[in-house]
Structure formats: C-alpha cells, structure tokens
Design a protein around this motif. Structure first.
Motif, short mmCIF file in Angstrom:
data_model
loop_
_atom_site.label_atom_id
_atom_site.label_comp_id
_atom_site.label_asym_id
_atom_site.label_seq_id
_atom_site.Cartn_x
_atom_site.Cartn_y
_atom_site.Cartn_z
N MET A 1 0.84 -1.18 0.00
CA MET A 1 0.00 0.00 0.00
C MET A 1 0.88 1.24 0.00
SD MET A 1 -1.38 -0.22 3.89
CE MET A 1 -0.76 -1.74 4.62
N ALA A 2 0.31 2.40 -0.42
CA ALA A 2 1.08 3.63 -0.53
C ALA A 2 0.22 4.79 -0.10
CB ALA A 2 1.57 3.83 -1.96
N GLU A 3 0.82 5.69 0.63
CA GLU A 3 0.14 6.91 1.06
C GLU A 3 0.34 7.96 -0.03
OE1 GLU A 3 -0.05 8.64 5.34
OE2 GLU A 3 1.63 9.63 4.34
N VAL A 4 -0.73 8.43 -0.60
CA VAL A 4 -0.62 9.42 -1.68
C VAL A 4 -0.72 10.84 -1.16
CG1 VAL A 4 -1.50 7.84 -3.43
CG2 VAL A 4 -3.11 9.29 -2.18
N GLY A 5 -1.07 11.00 0.10
CA GLY A 5 -1.14 12.34 0.66
C GLY A 5 -1.48 12.31 2.14
N ARG A 6 -0.92 13.28 2.86
CA ARG A 6 -1.25 13.44 4.28
C ARG A 6 -1.30 14.92 4.59
NH1 ARG A 6 1.71 10.70 9.48
NH2 ARG A 6 0.86 8.86 8.44
N ALA A 7 -2.35 15.34 5.35
CA ALA A 7 -2.52 16.75 5.68
C ALA A 7 -2.73 16.89 7.17
CB ALA A 7 -3.71 17.34 4.92
N ALA A 8 -1.98 17.80 7.79
CA ALA A 8 -2.21 18.16 9.19
C ALA A 8 -3.44 19.06 9.26
CB ALA A 8 -1.00 18.86 9.77
N VAL A 9 -4.30 18.83 10.25
CA VAL A 9 -5.56 19.56 10.37
C VAL A 9 -5.53 20.38 11.65
CG1 VAL A 9 -8.06 19.42 10.43
CG2 VAL A 9 -6.75 17.73 9.12
N CYS A 10 -5.62 21.69 11.51
CA CYS A 10 -5.71 22.58 12.68
C CYS A 10 -7.17 22.61 13.14
CB CYS A 10 -5.22 23.98 12.31
SG CYS A 10 -5.25 25.15 13.67
N ASP A 11 -7.39 22.28 14.40
CA ASP A 11 -8.75 22.12 14.91
C ASP A 11 -8.99 23.02 16.12
OD1 ASP A 11 -11.31 21.11 15.28
OD2 ASP A 11 -10.63 19.41 16.47
N PRO A 12 -9.03 24.35 15.94
CA PRO A 12 -9.21 25.23 17.10
C PRO A 12 -10.60 25.12 17.72
CG PRO A 12 -9.30 26.49 15.07
CD PRO A 12 -8.88 25.10 14.68
N GLY A 13 -11.57 24.67 16.93
CA GLY A 13 -12.92 24.55 17.46
C GLY A 13 -13.24 23.20 18.06
#
Length: 700
Positions: A1-13
C-alpha cells in the motif's frame, strides 16, 4: 500500500473527530462538489457488519516476503505504517455504538445501523448481505493484505476487540456529454470503521451473468489519525500498480492526494452546517443527467443570440437545468412577454397575463402548477393548486420574498431570511393539505431550493373542512380576525373536479412565471383583498429616467461639498497644471443628504436606490465605499486596474473618448490625467461617435 497524501488539520474549534465524519459524508453523498466530472451518487443500501478476525492479526508483507498486492515502502516513501507516537482517535467505549450509528446515518439515512436504506434502484438489502459474506470469506481465506488494509494501523494490536463497521453500497454517476458519451455508472462498497477512523472504498464489477464481486484494483482509504495532540488526514491506495485512472469515476492518485485531501481537511473543521437537502434528492440522477445533456446540447446556440439584457450563460443553463428537473408538456404564463419567446416554435404554449388569486384563476385540468421565480404569487401557488383539483400538485422555486399581500416580514433572527422564507412556504403547503418535500436544484444560483407537494394529507371527502382551514390561515396572515370554527369569513371557492388524478399517463403542467387575464374579477370572488400583481410594463427605477439637467445639478452640488466649497468650473479647463490636484474629502451618504434640498431628496427617493444609486451611476466622478462618498482619483484607478479579458478590452476600446471628461470640464484643477491617458474626451475635438453594436439574428 502507498500513502498518496497526508494533511495536518488545525482544529481550534475541537470539531474532530466528528468533523472528519461530516467531511466523509459530503464525499460519500455529494462527491460532485469535489469531482466536477460526476453528476452525483445514489445510495442504495447499508448494513452494520464485522470484519473476520485473525488469530494474530494480519500484517502487510515486507518486500522480502514475495509478491503481494503492492510493495510496503519505508517511512521515507510515505508509508501507511504507523510511526512512533501515533495513536488512534480517542473515543470513549460508551460512544462506540453511538458513533457507528451516526456514521451510518451520515452514510445514507436516518435509521440505526443495521437497517437497509434502499435508493432509487431498489437494490435488495439481502444482496448486500450475501455480497459482504462472500467478500469476508475471501478476505479470511486468501487476501490477508487487504484485510490488514481494511483493519488499518490497529490491526493486530487488540485482536480481542470487536470490529463493527458500517457498509454502504453506492453508485457513482458520471456526467455524460459529447466528450464522454459512453460513461456508465459504477458501483462500490464504502466501509466505515468509526472506532479505527478509516473509510475504505471498494470498487465492484459485474460479469455477464449478473454476479457482483469486489475488484482488487482502485481500492483506496481515507484515514484520520492523531500524533501527539495533532490531527492528520491521509489518503492511501491499496495497490498503486493496480490503480487504473479513467479521469472520471477514478481520478489520478495525485488528485486524491492533493485536491480531495485539501477539501476533506477543510470540510472537517468547518462548523457551518447546511440547512438544506442534498442536491437532486427526489429524482433519478441518471434520468436527470441524460435529459440535462440533451437539452443543453439542443439550446447551447441560444447563448450566442440571447436577445435579453440578462446574462445568457446563467439564465440559459439555469432554465435548462430547471426544465430537466421537471420537464413534461404544459403551458407557461408570464406577466410580461419576453423577447426570447420569439425564438421558440409554435408548439411552445406561452401566454402573457397576470394572475390574481381568485375563483377565476383555478386550473382543474392540470396535474402540476409550477412557480418558477413567481415572486408575489409564490405563497399562492400551493393554495391555487389545492383549490384547482384534488389531483393537482405543485412545484415552487422561491426567489423574492413575498407574503400573500406585499413583502414578507421576518419573524426569526436565528435563521437566514432565505431559510425562514422556505419554512414559511412549507407551512403554507402543509396548511393547504400537502405533504411538502424539499430538494436542491443543480443551477447557478444561490436560491436553488425547490418545494414540492405531490400528495395530500387528507382524503377527498375532507376537502370542505380543509378549505376552511386554508381560508382561516390566509386571513390570519393579513392580520384579519380568524373566523370561529364552522364559519368561513369568505365563502369557499367552488371546488374543481378531480381532473387527471385517475389518468396518470396524461401529464399537463401550468408554469406561472408570475402571472391569467380574462374576465374582470369581482370583489366577492377574490380570496384576499390587497393582492397586487406586477405591472405589465416594468418601470425603470435606477435614476436613468431623471432629466439630465437635474442629474448634472446634483452631481455638481455633491462635488462642491466634497471639494470643501471650492468653486467649480462651468466650462473647460487645462489639465496638467503644476499645483497639487484637489481630490477633496469624504462625506457619509447621510451627511450628503442633509445638504440637499428636501424637494431634491423626495425626487430621488421615488427612484430605486435614491441618492446612492445616482452617485454610483456617475462612476466617472464619484466612488461610494462603505457608505462614504469620495471624488474618484483616476490615477489610482490606473494603478489598481487588473488585466481585463479580451472581451472587456474590446469594450473599453470601443468606449474610449466617446464621452466628455467631467473633470476637464468642471474640476477647478482640471483632469488629473493627461489627455492621451484619460479614457474620456478633453473637449469636443476629441469626441468619437459611440459604436452601435450589431445584434445577431436568431438562427435556431
């Protein structure tokens, strides 16, 4: 398997992990908002299931273990293997079942997990059961790598924990058109693991015998994880070597890892919730797509010869989309004849006239009463439909906000005005005895929610009592006293016959574009006094009809105020003098109004927009920003000007030097620009005659 993308998510709420599942629901139910080559989806069935359990938990193969569905890369290559410090979303055990039920409801209905939600294709829920059973057996027997992929990073960590999943069967419907006429819908299984924070998409294929099975290619997963208090969303492909992109249903992996991932990350932390239904939720999307493409192809040339002053790109395709939604034979009535009518053939039945709700405006021979931007008739459409016949139904697309007489007045501040007005029209439909449904059209407009009444809440024998309820409700909206039970303040109108209720193959519709004439209506035949249909001739109320000398006088007076009393020129003046150019100050609209004569203000108030409209119309002289009026400095205009399109540049070229420069003629310091840079004429010698555009003749 391969990771095609990863995004950090800012969750202030603190919206995660719930926001993640809300984002997944958008991609599950409305993928067309991200993938513009899709028309929509159909959610056919859903079930609560479990993955097969392995003794030690299957793990992905290493490169030295032989051939597998794909290579397991190291961390430097974006592997999906969990890194140090990575944990799973934190869910309390008491929330487990609730989260699974919530995910199932997001996926396709309002019932608890385990119930079947059947869509328009009526895919039997038992077929989904047998499909999943066969797939589970294949996982346990011969596909440990796919089982590990479905299990996510938690595989093998807690073998005793049950793995309860929500499985949804959906059909992806691509857009059809000249470029992709052979695009066909594709089915897939969507496996939601709330406790593990994963959503896996499994394509299905069907052989000639009608047998459906899961494909091993084009399998991908959306995953939510948490590393040291920071949230991440990842998209992984099970086997990159087996990924076959068609550019429509199955995009390129780079699109998944960039475009889709960015949207999911944004949707996950958006607290705004839509108060409307999903688009095209009440009709067959496949039939709609075919009809829309057919009508779009048929009427595309109308954009080139559009005779109205409105934007053809918006109005042609908007009306095509509305027609595709509710096309059937009928006739249209509008209060004013439109130029576009001349482009239709004799088979199109269009009438010019005004409708006043009364005993004279019943339509017992129609099956549908359609209000498309019907303005002051909008709340009356359900009433007229209900009183025309028991078999008459209604469709209304509210735009402008009208009550039964006059403009609609807001009653709640917690809702948007649009949402409150839709609720009001729904209330009217319910009071008239309809089951009212709501849907969203796929049109280029912010007002795209339609309300539909197809069936009644009462039997035909209850018509008299129901009409008394309608009368009381209508009178109450006017502020008139409601009659005691059993007494109607206005005699109920004569009921029409059932019409075509018993003949479903005869579909007739009446489209009230706002508007029939005929015999004069007596006062005792009106359903409510005070209703005013629109005038046949539309008044121009944008200050354009005011006398030119009156406009010039107001412009000079306002400019004098802004220039602090400096005397304005009444003739021409030379430009480019050495002293500083007086750009004046700024005044609020209220301050300007206080300086104008009362008679002048009254004359302006009779026009739509009044003083502000007049100042905005004189764009060469003034600019109005945030309620304040300034003298326009054309030096700043040249600095801030953005590159124009070819069409805009052509229009600017055609208008160059066709009007006299106001500053050259009236400003104490003349024009701030030299003659060769000013788009307006510095004196009569520079004036060019305006070019009269040639209008193409209709060729349809």
């Amino acid at each position: 398997m391969a990771e095609v993308g990863r995004a950090a998510v800012c969750d202030p709420g603190a919206l995660l992990p719930g926001g993640f599942w809300a984002a997944v629901a958008v991609w599950l139910e409305r993928p067309q908002v991200a993938n513009k080559r899709l028309c929509g989806v159909r959610l056919e069935a859903r079930r609560s299931v479990a993955l097969p359990r392995a003794a030690a938990g299957p793990r992905p193969r290493s490169p030295g273990e032989g051939l597998g569905p794909g290579h397991t890369t190291g961390p430097a290559q974006g592997t999906a293997i969990r890194g140090p410090g990575e944990s799973q979303p934190r869910h309390g055990q008491r929330e487990n079942r609730r989260e699974v039920d919530a995910a199932a409801r997001l996926a396709g209905g309002s019932g608890p997990a385990g119930e079947a939600g059947v869509g328009e294709s009526d895919f039997p829920a038992s077929n989904l059961d047998s499909l999943w059973d066969a797939f589970s057996q294949s996982l346990d027997g011969g596909h440990p790598e796919l089982l590990a992929f479905l299990s996510g990073p938690r595989a093998g960590s807690q073998p005793e924990a049950p793995s309860e999943l929500a499985v949804v069967l959906r059909t992806l419907i691509p857009k059809t058109g000249p470029r992709c006429p052979l695009a066909v819908p594709r089915r897939e299984l969507v496996v939601q693991d709330v406790l593990n924070g994963t959503v896996t998409f499994l394509p299905l294929e069907e052989d000639d015998g009608g047998n459906v099975k899961v494909e091993m290619s084009n399998v991908y997963q959306i995953r939510l994880s948490q590393i040291q208090e920071e949230w991440f969303i990842s998209i992984l492909i099970f086997c990159s070597e087996r990924w076959h992109s068609d550019g429509i249903v199955y995009p390129h992996p780079a699109w998944l890892g960039e475009e889709l991932l960015a949207r999911l990350a944004r949707w996950s932390v958006e607290s705004k919730k839509s108060g409307f239904k999903s688009t095209l939720s009440l009709i067959s999307i496949i039939k709609y797509s075919k009809m829309y493409q057919m009508l779009k192809e048929k009427y595309k040339d109308m954009v080139k010869v559009w005779p109205e002053v409105t934007d053809p790109e918006k109005f042609v395709y908007e009306d095509v989309a509305i027609a595709a939604y509710l096309l059937h034979p009928g006739r249209g009535i509008d209060v004013r004849r439109r130029k576009i009518w001349d482009m239709y053939g004799p088979q199109t039945c269009l009438e010019e006239g005004a409708i006043t709700p009364s005993d004279k405006t019943l339509f017992p021979d129609v099956d549908w009463l359609i209000g498309n931007h019907s303005d002051e008739l909008t709340p009356w459409v359900p009433v007229i439909a209900a009183r025309s016949s028991y078999g008459c139904r209604f469709f209304v697309l509210p735009c402008c906000f009208f009550d039964f007489t006059g403009k609609y007045s807001r009653r709640q501040s917690r809702k948007t005005q649009y949402r409150e007005y839709l609720d009001f029209i729904t209330e009217v439909g319910l009071t008239c005895g309809f089951h009212v449904e709501e849907d969203c059209l796929r049109i280029p407009s912010t007002k795209r929610v339609c309300l539909i009444g197809k069936s009644r809440t009462y039997p035909p024998a209850g018509e008299v009592a129901m009409d008394e309820q309608r009368t009381q409700y209508i009178n109450s909206r006017r502020g008139r006293p409601v009659s005691p039970p059993g007494e109607a303040s206005v005699p109920p109108p004569p009921r029409a016959t059932v019409g075509h209720a018993g003949h479903p193959d005869r579909h007739q519709a009446l489209d009230t574009g706002a508007a029939t004439g005929g015999a004069e209506i007596r006062a005792d035949q009106l359903w409510l006094s005070g209703f005013q249909p629109r005038e046949k001739a539309e008044r121009v109320r944008n200050c354009a009809t005011l006398p030119r000398d009156f406009i010039d006088q107001v412009v000079l007076q306002v400019a004098h105020l802004l220039l602090d009393g400096e005397q304005l020129n009444t003739g021409s003046a030379s430009s480019g003098s050495s002293k500083a150019w007086n750009r004046g100050g700024s005044l609020s609209l209220a301050e300007v109004a206080r300086e104008l004569a009362g008679e002048t203000l009254q004359r302006l108030k009779r026009e739509c927009g009044g003083l502000q409209t007049l100042l905005r119309n004189n764009h060469q002289v003034f600019e109005v920003v945030n309620g304040r009026v300034h003298i326009r400095d054309w030096r700043e205009e040249k600095l801030q000007r953005q590159p124009h399109s070819e069409a805009k540049r052509r229009l600017c070229s055609e208008a160059f030097k066709t009007r006299v420069c106001w500053f050259y003629s009236h400003h104490p310091d003349g024009c701030v620009l030299p003659s060769d840079s000013c788009p307006f004429a510095h004196g009569p010698a520079e004036l060019r005659p305006p070019r009269t555009p040639k209008r193409k003749k209709p060729v349809l």
